[in-house]
Design a protein around this motif. Structure first.
Motif, PDB file in Angstrom:
ATOM      1  N   UNK A  27       0.897  -1.033  -0.335  1.00  0.00           N
ATOM      2  CA  UNK A  27      -0.447  -0.070   0.185  1.00  0.00           C
ATOM      3  C   UNK A  27       0.800   1.325  -0.233  1.00  0.00           C
ATOM      4  N   UNK A  28       0.294   2.538  -0.577  1.00  0.00           N
ATOM      5  CA  UNK A  28       1.365   3.590  -0.449  1.00  0.00           C
ATOM      6  C   UNK A  28       0.703   4.196   0.591  1.00  0.00           C
ATOM      7  N   UNK A  29      -0.540   3.915   1.165  1.00  0.00           N
ATOM      8  CA  UNK A  29      -1.506   4.990   2.255  1.00  0.00           C
ATOM      9  C   UNK A  29      -0.540   4.324   3.681  1.00  0.00           C
ATOM     10  N   UNK A  30      -0.578   5.623   4.695  1.00  0.00           N
ATOM     11  CA  UNK A  30       0.091   5.670   6.150  1.00  0.00           C
ATOM     12  C   UNK A  30      -0.723   5.262   7.228  1.00  0.00           C
ATOM     13  N   UNK A  31      -2.003   5.448   7.008  1.00  0.00           N
ATOM     14  CA  UNK A  31      -2.514   4.941   7.779  1.00  0.00           C
ATOM     15  C   UNK A  31      -4.232   4.271   6.831  1.00  0.00           C
ATOM     16  N   UNK A  32      -3.986   2.697   8.112  1.00  0.00           N
ATOM     17  CA  UNK A  32      -5.213   1.885   7.450  1.00  0.00           C
ATOM     18  C   UNK A  32      -4.987   0.712   8.451  1.00  0.00           C
ATOM     19  N   UNK A  33      -6.190   0.063   7.960  1.00  0.00           N
ATOM     20  CA  UNK A  33      -6.255  -1.248   9.640  1.00  0.00           C
ATOM     21  C   UNK A  33      -6.007  -3.232   8.953  1.00  0.00           C
ATOM     22  N   UNK A  49      -8.156 -11.139  14.789  1.00  0.00           N
ATOM     23  CA  UNK A  49      -7.614  -9.801  15.993  1.00  0.00           C
ATOM     24  C   UNK A  49      -7.247  -8.959  14.417  1.00  0.00           C
ATOM     25  N   UNK A  50      -6.957  -7.447  15.695  1.00  0.00           N
ATOM     26  CA  UNK A  50      -7.172  -6.707  14.365  1.00  0.00           C
ATOM     27  C   UNK A  50      -5.667  -5.605  14.910  1.00  0.00           C
ATOM     28  N   UNK A  51      -5.926  -4.984  13.778  1.00  0.00           N
ATOM     29  CA  UNK A  51      -4.127  -3.525  14.491  1.00  0.00           C
ATOM     30  C   UNK A  51      -4.706  -2.492  13.210  1.00  0.00           C
ATOM     31  N   UNK A  52      -5.031  -1.183  13.969  1.00  0.00           N
ATOM     32  CA  UNK A  52      -4.699  -0.208  13.437  1.00  0.00           C
ATOM     33  C   UNK A  52      -2.891   0.362  13.319  1.00  0.00           C
ATOM     34  N   UNK A  53      -2.662   1.003  11.824  1.00  0.00           N
ATOM     35  CA  UNK A  53      -1.449   0.921  11.493  1.00  0.00           C
ATOM     36  C   UNK A  53      -1.051   2.175  11.893  1.00  0.00           C
ATOM     37  N   UNK A  54      -1.886   2.871  12.726  1.00  0.00           N
ATOM     38  CA  UNK A  54      -1.130   3.740  13.479  1.00  0.00           C
ATOM     39  C   UNK A  54      -0.688   3.889  14.787  1.00  0.00           C
ATOM     40  N   UNK A  55      -0.866   2.079  15.419  1.00  0.00           N
ATOM     41  CA  UNK A  55      -0.316   2.076  16.572  1.00  0.00           C
ATOM     42  C   UNK A  55       0.604   0.990  16.803  1.00  0.00           C
ATOM     43  N   UNK A  95      -7.375  -2.800   5.221  1.00  0.00           N
ATOM     44  CA  UNK A  95      -8.154  -2.141   4.793  1.00  0.00           C
ATOM     45  C   UNK A  95      -8.355  -0.833   4.678  1.00  0.00           C
ATOM     46  N   UNK A  96      -8.433   0.393   4.220  1.00  0.00           N
ATOM     47  CA  UNK A  96      -8.138   1.592   3.855  1.00  0.00           C
ATOM     48  C   UNK A  96      -8.533   2.473   4.921  1.00  0.00           C
ATOM     49  N   UNK A  97      -8.225   3.779   5.773  1.00  0.00           N
ATOM     50  CA  UNK A  97      -8.200   4.478   6.497  1.00  0.00           C
ATOM     51  C   UNK A  97      -9.618   4.993   6.524  1.00  0.00           C
ATOM     52  N   UNK A  98      -9.240   5.845   5.096  1.00  0.00           N
ATOM     53  CA  UNK A  98     -10.483   6.549   4.500  1.00  0.00           C
ATOM     54  C   UNK A  98     -11.275   5.768   3.453  1.00  0.00           C
ATOM     55  N   UNK A  99     -12.167   6.289   2.774  1.00  0.00           N
ATOM     56  CA  UNK A  99     -12.167   6.047   1.656  1.00  0.00           C
ATOM     57  C   UNK A  99     -14.132   5.887   2.114  1.00  0.00           C
ATOM     58  N   UNK A 100     -14.803   6.133   0.870  1.00  0.00           N
ATOM     59  CA  UNK A 100     -15.486   5.555   1.331  1.00  0.00           C
ATOM     60  C   UNK A 100     -16.545   3.954   0.800  1.00  0.00           C
ATOM     61  N   UNK A 101     -15.928   3.247   0.715  1.00  0.00           N
ATOM     62  CA  UNK A 101     -15.829   1.545   0.021  1.00  0.00           C
ATOM     63  C   UNK A 101     -15.988   1.022   1.300  1.00  0.00           C
ATOM     64  N   UNK A 102     -15.061   0.766   2.073  1.00  0.00           N
ATOM     65  CA  UNK A 102     -14.447   0.369   3.469  1.00  0.00           C
ATOM     66  C   UNK A 102     -14.726  -0.744   3.486  1.00  0.00           C
TER      67      UNK A 102
ATOM     68  N   UNK B  96     -19.016   1.450  10.528  1.00  0.00           N
ATOM     69  CA  UNK B  96     -18.948   2.108  10.078  1.00  0.00           C
ATOM     70  C   UNK B  96     -17.595   1.631   9.470  1.00  0.00           C
ATOM     71  N   UNK B  97     -16.292   2.136   8.709  1.00  0.00           N
ATOM     72  CA  UNK B  97     -15.513   1.593   8.238  1.00  0.00           C
ATOM     73  C   UNK B  97     -14.044   2.367   9.453  1.00  0.00           C
ATOM     74  N   UNK B  98     -12.865   1.840   9.041  1.00  0.00           N
ATOM     75  CA  UNK B  98     -11.676   2.113   9.307  1.00  0.00           C
ATOM     76  C   UNK B  98     -11.881   0.425  10.464  1.00  0.00           C
ATOM     77  N   UNK B  99     -11.681   0.487  11.693  1.00  0.00           N
ATOM     78  CA  UNK B  99     -11.217  -0.499  13.025  1.00  0.00           C
ATOM     79  C   UNK B  99     -12.302  -1.559  13.168  1.00  0.00           C
ATOM     80  N   UNK B 100     -13.480  -0.788  12.441  1.00  0.00           N
ATOM     81  CA  UNK B 100     -15.073  -1.532  12.430  1.00  0.00           C
ATOM     82  C   UNK B 100     -14.778  -3.005  11.874  1.00  0.00           C
TER      83      UNK B 100
END
Lengths: 116, 113
Positions: A27-33, A49-55, A95-102, B96-100
């Motif tokens: 990915x070229x994104x800096x924030x993602x899950x 399990x899940x991980x936030x990229x900013x953590x 999963x991307x951080x932003x965007x409409x798709x999710x 929602x999106x994100x980490x949900x």
């Protein structure tokens, strides 16, 4: 476009031992899950399990933990004290951080067998 | 709570037939998704919806249509079924999106013969 690669089609572990499943992503994104999902023979998709990229801290859930290496774009799953019920397909997902798709972008999966 | 309910669980279609895969969720989630899982592969996005009346294509939309008239329901329509559409289909939803986390249905195994 983002991609997820799981280089181990199959893995095997002895009951009570530890196993690590590999996952890399692009990915070229800096924030993602990032996520690990388990799919037993019942076909259900179960979030492990899940991980936030900013953590920076690696996520843990009981016997499951991850080794998240952001610079290397690596997200491995460690299963400790493996149990027979851990036998399943494991999917790494992005999963991307932003965007409409999710939506989730999945790897091809790793089939884990647990030997008694 | 039932979560995400998919019907039917199994179906065999003949080439050229049409059918609708049903998906309903009772969690008041805005986001809903249809994925397909081919043998030995991960899930690929067919269509998604961010709310009632709003749908958009995913990675593999050809041969499919969707509608979202209510928050709860997100049916997937196959027109003129082809052997390449033999797959397992999963519906998912999230608040929602994100980490949900996305909540998945149990899947529909569809065979086109």
């Amino acid at each position: 476009a983002q991609t997820v690669t799981q280089s181990q089609p199959e893995m095997s572990v002895q009951e009570a031992e530890t196993v690590t499943l590999s996952c890399t992503y692009d990915t070229s994104e800096s924030d993602y899950y990032l996520f690990w999902y388990k799919q037993p023979p019942s076909r259900q998709m179960i979030l492990v399990i899940r991980q936030e990229a900013y953590k920076q801290q690696n996520a843990t859930e009981n016997r499951f933990s991850v080794n998240f290496q952001k610079a290397a774009k690596s997200f491995s799953l460690k299963i400790s004290d493996s149990q027979l019920g851990d036998a399943a397909m494991y999917f790494c997902a992005y999963r991307n951080y932003g965007g409409s798709q999710g939506n989730l972008i999945f790897g091809k999966g790793t089939k884990l067998s647990v030997k008694p | 709570n039932a979560g995400v309910t998919q019907t039917p669980k199994f179906r065999i279609l003949k080439i050229g037939q049409s059918m609708t895969l049903q998906c309903a969720q009772d969690m008041n989630h805005n986001y809903m998704y249809w994925y397909r899982q081919d043998p030995g592969m991960g899930l690929k996005l067919i269509y998604y919806s961010v709310g009632a009346g709003i749908t958009d294509k995913g990675e593999v939309p050809n041969g499919y249509n969707v509608s979202r008239s209510t928050t709860e329901d997100f049916p997937l329509r196959l027109e003129l079924a082809a052997p390449s559409q033999t797959s397992v289909y999963f519906c998912a939803s999230s608040h929602q999106t994100g980490n949900q986390p996305q909540h998945f249905g149990d899947g529909t195994r569809l065979s086109i013969l």
